[in-house]
Enzyme design. Structure first.
Site, mmCIF file in Angstrom:
data_model
loop_
_atom_site.group_PDB
_atom_site.id
_atom_site.type_symbol
_atom_site.label_atom_id
_atom_site.label_comp_id
_atom_site.label_asym_id
_atom_site.label_seq_id
_atom_site.Cartn_x
_atom_site.Cartn_y
_atom_site.Cartn_z
ATOM 1 C CG ASN A 10 -11.591 13.448 19.853
ATOM 2 O OD1 ASN A 10 -12.464 13.774 19.052
ATOM 3 N ND2 ASN A 10 -11.144 14.255 20.803
ATOM 4 C CD1 TRP A 11 -10.864 10.273 13.827
ATOM 5 C CD2 TRP A 11 -12.747 10.091 12.633
ATOM 6 N NE1 TRP A 11 -10.890 9.030 13.242
ATOM 7 C CE2 TRP A 11 -12.024 8.891 12.503
ATOM 8 C CE3 TRP A 11 -13.978 10.219 11.964
ATOM 9 C CZ2 TRP A 11 -12.476 7.823 11.739
ATOM 10 C CZ3 TRP A 11 -14.442 9.157 11.200
ATOM 11 C CH2 TRP A 11 -13.692 7.966 11.083
ATOM 12 C CE LYS A 12 -8.357 16.205 19.371
ATOM 13 N NZ LYS A 12 -7.232 16.900 20.014
ATOM 14 C CG HIS A 97 -11.334 16.962 24.299
ATOM 15 N ND1 HIS A 97 -10.545 18.022 23.925
ATOM 16 C CD2 HIS A 97 -10.665 15.842 23.933
ATOM 17 C CE1 HIS A 97 -9.443 17.553 23.350
ATOM 18 N NE2 HIS A 97 -9.489 16.236 23.346
ATOM 19 C CD GLU A 99 -9.093 19.833 21.152
ATOM 20 O OE1 GLU A 99 -10.028 19.334 20.508
ATOM 21 O OE2 GLU A 99 -7.919 19.378 21.103
ATOM 22 C CD GLU A 169 -7.502 13.545 25.692
ATOM 23 O OE1 GLU A 169 -7.192 12.804 24.753
ATOM 24 O OE2 GLU A 169 -8.217 14.557 25.542
ATOM 25 N N GLY A 175 -1.926 17.281 20.714
ATOM 26 C CA GLY A 175 -1.632 17.880 19.418
ATOM 27 C C GLY A 175 -0.271 18.542 19.337
ATOM 28 C CB SER A 215 1.459 13.433 21.337
ATOM 29 O OG SER A 215 1.180 14.807 21.090
ATOM 30 N N GLY A 236 -6.066 11.547 18.896
ATOM 31 C CA GLY A 236 -6.461 12.556 17.923
ATOM 32 C C GLY A 236 -5.769 12.317 16.587
ATOM 33 N N GLY A 237 -4.685 13.031 16.346
ATOM 34 C CA GLY A 237 -4.013 13.037 15.049
ATOM 35 C C GLY A 237 -3.721 11.668 14.458
HETATM 36 P P1 13P Z 1 -3.589 14.138 19.724
HETATM 37 O O1 13P Z 1 -3.539 12.635 19.723
HETATM 38 O O2 13P Z 1 -3.691 14.732 18.368
HETATM 39 O O3 13P Z 1 -2.518 14.727 20.584
HETATM 40 O O4 13P Z 1 -4.997 14.525 20.442
HETATM 41 C C1 13P Z 1 -5.275 13.978 21.679
HETATM 42 C C2 13P Z 1 -6.684 14.265 22.015
HETATM 43 O O5 13P Z 1 -7.040 15.385 22.327
HETATM 44 C C3 13P Z 1 -7.654 13.161 21.943
HETATM 45 O O6 13P Z 1 -8.864 13.524 22.524
#
Ligand code: 13P
Length: 254
Positions: A10-12, A97, A99, A169, A175, A215, A236-237
């Site tokens: 998930n590159w956001k 999600h 967010e 999640e 994050g 994470s 994500g990251g």
């Molecule tokens: P991180 O892996 O950066 O913690 O993000 C997780 C996430 O929200 C994936 O959708």
């Protein structure tokens, strides 16, 4: 029940079309070595889906959107419909999600409308749930997950659930660098699977893939993926660099 792992990037709000192409050109060679054991999915921002879709057309890597509209078409400024996603070769869509829930005010009913719209368009939802730290510490973990699952997946059939991936999640792990321990994650996943069994029956619940997100890194993917009810990761990251995403996937089988 054997469940194939599914690991999704998930590159956001990262990577426009040029960076998307750059990533995929580095990432795709050799990835077929792992895709018999693990479904690999990449979710770029919507403006980069066309560029990614062109490169992924004959690829073992699947394309996901990060959101879709609950409406078909019309006066919905800024929104992207499921038929537009279909046109770009999108196979999955991340919905609910945290967010989207916390920053953009999406509630369970809207998420449910999007999940049903996605399924009607043959897009597989990656349906996200998870509690905040206040909810966990206040003893409300199970209530929060129960409500999110029941309301977000309302009116889905057993067949719909076969096409749906759930992503647990915990908001406090997203994050932050703080990962849920494998035991904490396993406990939550087993609880989510029991909720799915109550709603859709044990057989359906046994085949639904539940990803962990928050994470996930190359250094912890093995431990997490080794848990019996963890069937993949939403990343994500650590998915933003090809080497790190690939190492995370390779380690998942370690
Ligand atoms: P991180 O892996 O950066 O913690 O993000 C997780 C996430 O929200 C994936 O959708």
């Amino acid at each position: 029940m054997e469940r194939k792992l599914i690991i999704a990037a998930n590159w956001k709000m990262n990577k426009g079309p040029a960076e998307t192409v750059e990533f995929l050109e580095a990432f795709l060679p050799g990835v077929d070595a792992v895709t018999d054991r693990c479904d690999v999915v990449v979710a770029p921002p919507s403006v980069s889906l066309a560029a990614a879709g062109a490169l992924l057309a004959d690829s073992v890597v699947a394309l996901s959107a990060q959101n879709c509209s609950q409406f078909d078409e019309g006066a919905f400024t800024g929104e992207v419909s499921t038929s537009m996603l279909n046109e770009l070769g999108t196979q999955y869509v991340i919905l609910g999600h945290s967010e989207r829930r916390s920053i953009f005010g999406e509630e369970d009913a809207v998420i449910n409308a999007k999940v049903r719209k996605a399924l009607a368009a043959d897009l597989k939802p990656i349906f996200c749930i998870g509690e905040t730290i206040e909810e966990r510490e206040g003893g409300r973990l199970e209530d929060v997950l129960r409500t999110q699952v029941r309301d977000g997946l309302a009116e889905l059939s057993a067949q719909d659930m076969n096409d749906t991936v759930v992503a647990y999640e915990p908001v406090w792990a997203i994050g932050t660098g703080v990962t849920a321990s494998p035991e904490q994650a396993q406990e939550a996943h087993a609880f989510v699977r029991s909720l799915l069994a109550d709603l859709f029956g044990a057989e359906v619940a046994a085949q639904v893939r539940i990803q962990y997100g928050g994470s996930v890194k190359p250094g912890n993917s093995a431990e997490l993926m080794g848990q019996p009810d963890i069937d993949g990761a939403l990343v994500g990251g650590a998915s933003l660099e090809p080497d790190s995403f690939r190492a995370l996937i390779d380690n998942a089988f370690a």
